[in-house]
Design an enzyme around this catalytic site. Structure first.
Site, mmCIF file in Angstrom:
data_model
loop_
_atom_site.group_PDB
_atom_site.id
_atom_site.type_symbol
_atom_site.label_atom_id
_atom_site.label_comp_id
_atom_site.label_asym_id
_atom_site.label_seq_id
_atom_site.Cartn_x
_atom_site.Cartn_y
_atom_site.Cartn_z
ATOM 1 N N LYS A 137 0.866 -1.197 0.000
ATOM 2 C CA LYS A 137 0.000 0.000 0.000
ATOM 3 C C LYS A 137 0.886 1.224 0.000
ATOM 4 O O LYS A 137 2.033 1.167 0.457
ATOM 5 C CB LYS A 137 -0.877 0.008 1.264
ATOM 6 C CG LYS A 137 -2.100 0.869 1.142
ATOM 7 C CD LYS A 137 -3.213 0.122 0.452
ATOM 8 C CE LYS A 137 -4.426 0.974 0.213
ATOM 9 N NZ LYS A 137 -5.572 0.138 -0.203
ATOM 10 N N ASP A 177 -6.890 4.339 -4.687
ATOM 11 C CA ASP A 177 -7.573 4.204 -3.402
ATOM 12 C C ASP A 177 -8.216 5.578 -3.200
ATOM 13 O O ASP A 177 -8.403 6.313 -4.187
ATOM 14 C CB ASP A 177 -6.573 3.840 -2.291
ATOM 15 C CG ASP A 177 -7.254 3.311 -1.024
ATOM 16 O OD1 ASP A 177 -7.614 2.137 -0.985
ATOM 17 O OD2 ASP A 177 -7.465 4.105 -0.070
HETATM 18 N N1 GLU Z 1 -7.297 0.291 -3.055
HETATM 19 C C1 GLU Z 1 -8.027 -0.908 -3.364
HETATM 20 C C2 GLU Z 1 -8.048 -1.823 -2.159
HETATM 21 O O1 GLU Z 1 -8.098 -1.342 -1.055
HETATM 22 C C3 GLU Z 1 -7.569 -1.562 -4.656
HETATM 23 C C4 GLU Z 1 -6.135 -1.983 -4.714
HETATM 24 C C5 GLU Z 1 -5.677 -2.459 -6.078
HETATM 25 O O2 GLU Z 1 -6.471 -2.521 -7.002
HETATM 26 O O3 GLU Z 1 -4.488 -2.780 -6.170
HETATM 27 O O4 GLU Z 1 -8.067 -3.020 -2.233
#
Ligand code: GLU
Length: 457
Positions: A137, A177
């Site tokens: 992340k 996100d």
């Molecule tokens: N931000 C999204 C999540 O919390 C998607 C992450 C992604 O597609 O890599 O899962």
């Protein structure tokens, strides 16, 4: 951190507790990270009791420590010519089952604790999808609210000028996100290409369709959340048909949760943004919300100008006072506290599907479980977004694109599997019906087995 080996007499509970205490000591003041760790660790005690091999190999001590954390300066010049400095983060948490994968969040609240909690959750969520993606992340404390398009581009280019060193289609694949959508991904992809050369489409997901994005990626988290809740409902002979639904947020997750719930016959009566919420007893007009939020980038309060029978209330917490059958928190972490959970229960809520990451506090989850409310935890219920991101990576590798229907069908199948696997894991470890425990265990075992197979690394 002291390594806790499985010395005779060390019970699974003591083991879990000592790892938790070590995390607190090593990461002081990171309350969101502690919360995410506690939620997982509490579920895992029966796994260690049944399989001491995980204790012997120090899986827990390793899994709570990110493989790598990058923390960097993001300087940029705003439209007035003033130099601004933000902080950039990327936490590469676990790569046991695939390249690090997870979104980037641009929001003023972003700090190490928030990114670590999100990265830690991502490990188990990504594992639950059954696809080969590790957990990561990132993000920045940059606030996109009120910024011009030029400022967004300047910032994202500066952000990528540092981040590009650490990512790649087989290494780490960021996506969106909160505060990061197709526009920001587009600018970041442009800057990555400019620095690296070539067209490594698989380095980011959530791209525009015309340059390597996947159909259904935009809808995936919201649709996936509703597919998951639908499984919970059907198992109890219930459905979305004629139910009243409250969905918090008005971003990507929320909009497509409203869309799918409405398609399944529900009436969605409320949604929100970080300023306040709207209540529309006739059912939210999604065209208006989409135009306001996706095209005009305006506040949700404007909705009532076009739908005067609807009511706007300043402040978002009050959204949970609206009686509903199904609540889909799709805004942000800790948006439902114990008090809000009690209110939802006393108003007769039957099911909760967490579209956001960790939207319910630990106390709120307790309230839902004690009152036998069907509860779809975030790492299971919102895994549809990252699942379709992994499908985007597959399409990029093959240099092919699947149709909307093909991707949607795969997404639906993945959400059903996540539900089934969580139900089965909960049963196998003596917590029938508890999807928090089930999802945590099912997600954990796949990662832990991959870590065991790969030795102490
Ligand atoms: N931000 C999204 C999540 O919390 C998607 C992450 C992604 O597609 O890599 O899962």
């Amino acid at each position: 951190m002291t390594t806790i080996t499985a010395e005779a007499g060390t019970s699974a509970q003591q083991y879990v507790q000592s790892v938790y205490e070590a995390v607190i000591k090593r990461n002081p003041h990171e309350s969101e990270f502690h919360q995410a760790i506690k939620e997982i660790l509490d579920s895992l005690t029966p796994v260690f009791a049944k399989h001491p091999k995980y204790m012997k190999q120090g899986i827990l001590e390793r899994i709570v420590e990110p493989e790598r954390v990058v923390y960097f300066r993001v300087p940029w010049v705003d439209d007035k010519g003033v130099t601004q400095v933000n902080r950039g983060f990327r936490v590469q948490f676990n790569s046991a089952i695939g390249p690090y994968k997870g979104g980037l969040r641009f929001h003023p609240s972003v700090n190490a604790s928030i990114i670590k909690f999100l990265g830690f959750e991502q490990i188990f969520k990504n594992s639950l999808t059954g696809l080969p993606i590790g957990g990561g992340k990132g993000g920045s404390d940059f606030d996109p609210k009120g910024k011009s398009d030029n400022e967004i581009m300047k910032f994202t280019q500066s952000f990528m000028t540092e981040l590009y060193k650490y990512i790649g289609p087989d290494e780490d694949v960021p996506a969106g996100d909160i505060g990061v959508g197709a526009r920001e991904i587009g600018y970041m992809f442009g800057q990555y290409k400019r620095i690296k050369g070539g067209h490594e489409a698989g380095v980011l997901t959530g791209k525009g369709i015309i340059y390597g994005g996947s159909l259904t990626r935009t809808e995936a988290t919201g649709y996936g959340c509703v597919y998951f809740v639908n499984e919970m409902l059907e198992a109890k002979g219930l459905s979305f048909q004629d139910s009243t639904v409250v969905v918090s947020g008005s971003g990507n997750v929320s909009i497509y949760a409203i869309d799918k719930a409405t398609q399944l016959g529900a009436k969605v009566v409320a949604c929100s943004d970080s300023n306040g919420y709207i209540y529309d007893p006739r059912g939210i007009n999604l065209h208006t919300v989409k135009r306001l939020k996706e095209v005009e980038r305006k506040r949700i309060s404007e909705y009532v100008n076009e739908h005067p029978h609807a009511v706007y209330t300043e402040g978002c917490a009050g959204i949970w006072t609206i009686p509903c059958d199904i609540a889909l928190p799709c805004a942000t972490q800790n948006e439902i506290d114990e008090e809000a959970a009690k209110l939802l229960v006393s108003n007769g809520v039957k099911a909760i599907g967490e579209g956001a990451n960790m939207p319910s506090t630990l106390e709120a989850i307790e309230v839902f479980l004690e009152n036998r409310v069907l509860f779809g935890p975030a790492k299971a219920a919102n895994a549809g977004g990252v699942a379709v991101s992994a499908l985007e990576m597959s399409q990029n590798s093959m240099r092919l694109s699947w149709t909307f229907e093909e991707v949607d069908a795969k997404l639906h199948g993945i959400m059903k599997n996540i539900y089934q696997n969580s139900v089965k894991a909960a049963e196998a470890y003596g917590h029938s019906g508890n999807l928090v425990v089930g999802a945590n265990i099912a997600g954990f075992i796949r990662v832990a087995d991959a870590m065991l197979a790969q030795g102490v690394v």
